[in-house]
Design an enzyme around this catalytic site. Sequence first.
Site, short mmCIF file in Angstrom:
data_model
loop_
_atom_site.label_atom_id
_atom_site.label_comp_id
_atom_site.label_asym_id
_atom_site.label_seq_id
_atom_site.Cartn_x
_atom_site.Cartn_y
_atom_site.Cartn_z
N ASP A 188 1.13 -1.10 -0.10
CA ASP A 188 0.07 -0.05 0.46
C ASP A 188 0.66 1.82 0.09
OD1 ASP A 188 -2.06 -1.78 -0.01
OD2 ASP A 188 -2.10 -2.16 2.27
N LYS B 50 2.08 2.23 -5.19
CA LYS B 50 2.51 1.61 -6.39
C LYS B 50 1.63 1.70 -7.37
CE LYS B 50 2.35 -2.39 -4.53
NZ LYS B 50 2.37 -2.29 -3.70
N GLY C 50 -4.26 -3.80 -3.49
CA GLY C 50 -5.78 -3.42 -3.64
C GLY C 50 -4.44 -1.92 -4.78
N HIS C 51 -4.71 -1.65 -5.66
CA HIS C 51 -4.38 -0.51 -6.06
C HIS C 51 -5.21 0.82 -6.49
CE1 HIS C 51 -1.27 -3.25 -7.05
NE2 HIS C 51 -1.10 -4.10 -5.76
N GLN D 228 2.16 -6.37 -3.08
CA GLN D 228 2.68 -6.34 -1.97
C GLN D 228 3.82 -5.20 -1.79
OE1 GLN D 228 1.56 -9.01 -3.31
NE2 GLN D 228 -0.53 -8.44 -2.79
P1 GDP Z 1 -0.53 0.27 -3.65
O1 GDP Z 1 -1.19 -1.15 -3.18
O2 GDP Z 1 0.34 0.49 -3.00
O3 GDP Z 1 -1.39 0.33 -4.93
O4 GDP Z 1 -1.49 1.44 -3.07
P2 GDP Z 1 -3.25 1.78 -2.46
O5 GDP Z 1 -3.76 2.50 -3.23
O6 GDP Z 1 -3.39 0.36 -1.62
O7 GDP Z 1 -2.70 2.20 -1.25
C1 GDP Z 1 -2.24 4.26 -1.79
C2 GDP Z 1 -3.07 5.01 -1.15
O8 GDP Z 1 -2.50 6.06 -1.79
C3 GDP Z 1 -4.51 5.07 -2.65
O9 GDP Z 1 -5.64 5.50 -1.98
C4 GDP Z 1 -4.13 6.56 -3.03
O10 GDP Z 1 -4.87 7.10 -4.61
C5 GDP Z 1 -3.29 7.20 -2.16
N1 GDP Z 1 -1.71 8.30 -2.44
C6 GDP Z 1 -0.82 7.73 -3.74
N2 GDP Z 1 0.17 8.71 -3.28
C7 GDP Z 1 -0.40 9.98 -2.46
C8 GDP Z 1 -0.30 11.02 -2.23
O11 GDP Z 1 1.02 11.21 -2.57
N3 GDP Z 1 -0.98 11.82 -1.24
C9 GDP Z 1 -2.20 11.12 -0.87
N4 GDP Z 1 -2.98 11.48 0.10
N5 GDP Z 1 -3.20 10.26 -1.40
C10 GDP Z 1 -2.20 8.73 -2.58
P1 IMO Z 2 -0.67 -4.22 -2.24
O1 IMO Z 2 -0.20 -4.40 -3.78
C1 IMO Z 2 -0.64 -4.46 2.31
C2 IMO Z 2 -0.83 -8.68 3.65
C3 IMO Z 2 -2.02 -8.93 4.22
C4 IMO Z 2 -1.43 -10.05 5.56
C5 IMO Z 2 -0.53 -10.67 4.65
C6 IMO Z 2 -0.58 -11.88 4.14
O2 IMO Z 2 -1.99 -3.68 -2.04
O3 IMO Z 2 0.34 -3.25 -1.87
P2 IMO Z 2 -2.54 -12.49 2.39
O4 IMO Z 2 -4.00 -12.57 1.89
O5 IMO Z 2 -1.11 -12.12 1.18
O6 IMO Z 2 -2.18 -14.02 2.54
O7 IMO Z 2 -1.64 -11.91 3.47
O8 IMO Z 2 -0.36 -9.67 3.51
N1 IMO Z 2 -1.02 -7.57 2.75
C7 IMO Z 2 -0.93 -6.85 1.92
N2 IMO Z 2 -1.10 -5.59 2.44
N3 IMO Z 2 -0.84 -4.44 0.87
C8 IMO Z 2 -0.86 -5.33 -0.02
O9 IMO Z 2 -0.84 -5.45 -1.35
C9 IMO Z 2 -1.34 -6.64 0.66
N4 IMO Z 2 -1.44 -8.50 0.22
C10 IMO Z 2 -1.10 -9.41 1.26
O10 IMO Z 2 -2.93 -7.31 4.71
O11 IMO Z 2 -1.33 -8.62 6.69
MG MG Z 3 -2.64 -1.43 -1.75
#
Ligand code: GDP
Ligand code: IMO
Ligand code: MG
Length: 417
Positions: free
Chosen positions: A14, A17, A41-42, A220
């Site tokens: 999270d 990416k 989850g992106h 991840q």
């Molecule tokens: P990922 O799994 O690495 O793709 O990240 P996630 O999407 O799960 O979480 C990142 C969250 O941060 C998303 O809701 C993005 O819209 C948000 N985000 C990304 N870059 C920024 C930033 O620079 N500032 C803020 N406030 N939010 C951001």
């Molecule tokens: P993105 O791509 C954050 C975490 C789960 C748990 C551990 C094992 O959005 O960054 P699993 O279901 O993979 O067996 O769970 O890994 N986890 C993540 N945490 N971002 C993710 O993906 C994750 N994918 C798995 O919360 O701790």
């Molecule tokens: Mg994510």
Amino acid sequence: MQKADLIVGLQWGDEGKGKIVDHLAQKYDYVCRFAGGHNAGHTIVTEGKKYALHLVPSGVLNKDAINIVGNGVVLSPKDFIKELEQFDDIEGRIYISDKAHLLLPYHAQIDQAKERLKGDKAIGTTGKGIGPAYGDKITRVGHRVGELLNPQKLCEDILSYFKINKPIFDAMGVEVPDGDELLKELEFYSQKLSPFITDTTLMVWDALDSGKRVLLEGAQGTMLDIDHGTYPYVTSSTTISAGACSGLGIAPHTIGKVVGIAKAYCTRVGNGPFPSEDFGKDGEYLREKGHEFGTTTGRPRRCGWFDAVAMKHAVRLNGVSKIALMKLDVLDGLDEVKVCVGYEIEGKVIDYVPYSLEGAKPVYKSFKGWQKSEGVREFDKLPKEAQDYIMELEKLCGAKIGIISTSPDREDTIIRS
Ligand code: GDP
Ligand code: IMO
Ligand code: MG
């Protein structure tokens, strides 16, 4: 030969990416996902519209890019088909490796049953079936996406697998699928996904041979890597850059730049050690201001300070060429910003990631906070304190911070030369 560039998460997932892959994807012909499943989850925000992606590579919003789901991914056909419904012009823009493993509904049932049985030792998985699907792959009883091309045979094989494992599944409360229903389901997947199934390894080789620009998208984060993360509180795949080689079928020397993604602070979902976690008002501030709730499960993310020790570990593991520092704006308004620069374990302070982080206490370096970085698009326009913070992080982590993100929007991104 053209080299492929790579995006990898440097913390516990999270990191943001999705935003960076989407931002960079505008310059690439191919975007290829190499590991994980719909545990990822992106969230991508562009022109005010929000997209949640789980299995579809984050290059999908660039209409000119080809997206590839590599063999290293575990693919839930049901969730993939649902995700594709967000896009109406997807045929010819996305391909799935015939060697990717299938994640079927019984994998999620097994995942959830095992977590329940573990009680307070639960990993806190996403419950999506990731561990059981990779487990079946490694123990050589899994099924691959290519088998969807013959649903009748796949159905017979799954039923025979259930027959062998019936006593174990009964004990866990996992339902044995009804033969007719299973066949219908597999035929549906087959009909929907057949146009996308191919040998993607050949596709990537041909793309690189013909000078196409290829971006490899990790899911991840490094600290969730099956070997190098905080085992057993990890996911079941190789999340680090090396995973791109096996997860797509490309040789190490074809990897070019490695962009590591890190938040300006730190979060973790699920259980397991997190030395720089903040249990007080600052942790709460980061969670609320950063909307730190899981894209996949909606769970509140645990929040804390940037961990420079874990970051240095991640920089070395991945061969990071530069870091993209995300969500700097979330730190806006704090009087003090802290960075973890060491771990105290049994009275001794260390500056590397040891065998286990269980019980590690953080050693902090303190920085003066700043008021507003949100929406800033040039480094020189950042508050002086934020500039100092970034320059110190570079020193502590041993890598250049080449990209800084100051809001979820694609445009609010500083590129440093
Ligand atoms: P990922 O799994 O690495 O793709 O990240 P996630 O999407 O799960 O979480 C990142 C969250 O941060 C998303 O809701 C993005 O819209 C948000 N985000 C990304 N870059 C920024 C930033 O620079 N500032 C803020 N406030 N939010 C951001
Ligand atoms: P993105 O791509 C954050 C975490 C789960 C748990 C551990 C094992 O959005 O960054 P699993 O279901 O993979 O067996 O769970 O890994 N986890 C993540 N945490 N971002 C993710 O993906 C994750 N994918 C798995 O919360 O701790
Ligand atoms: Mg994510």
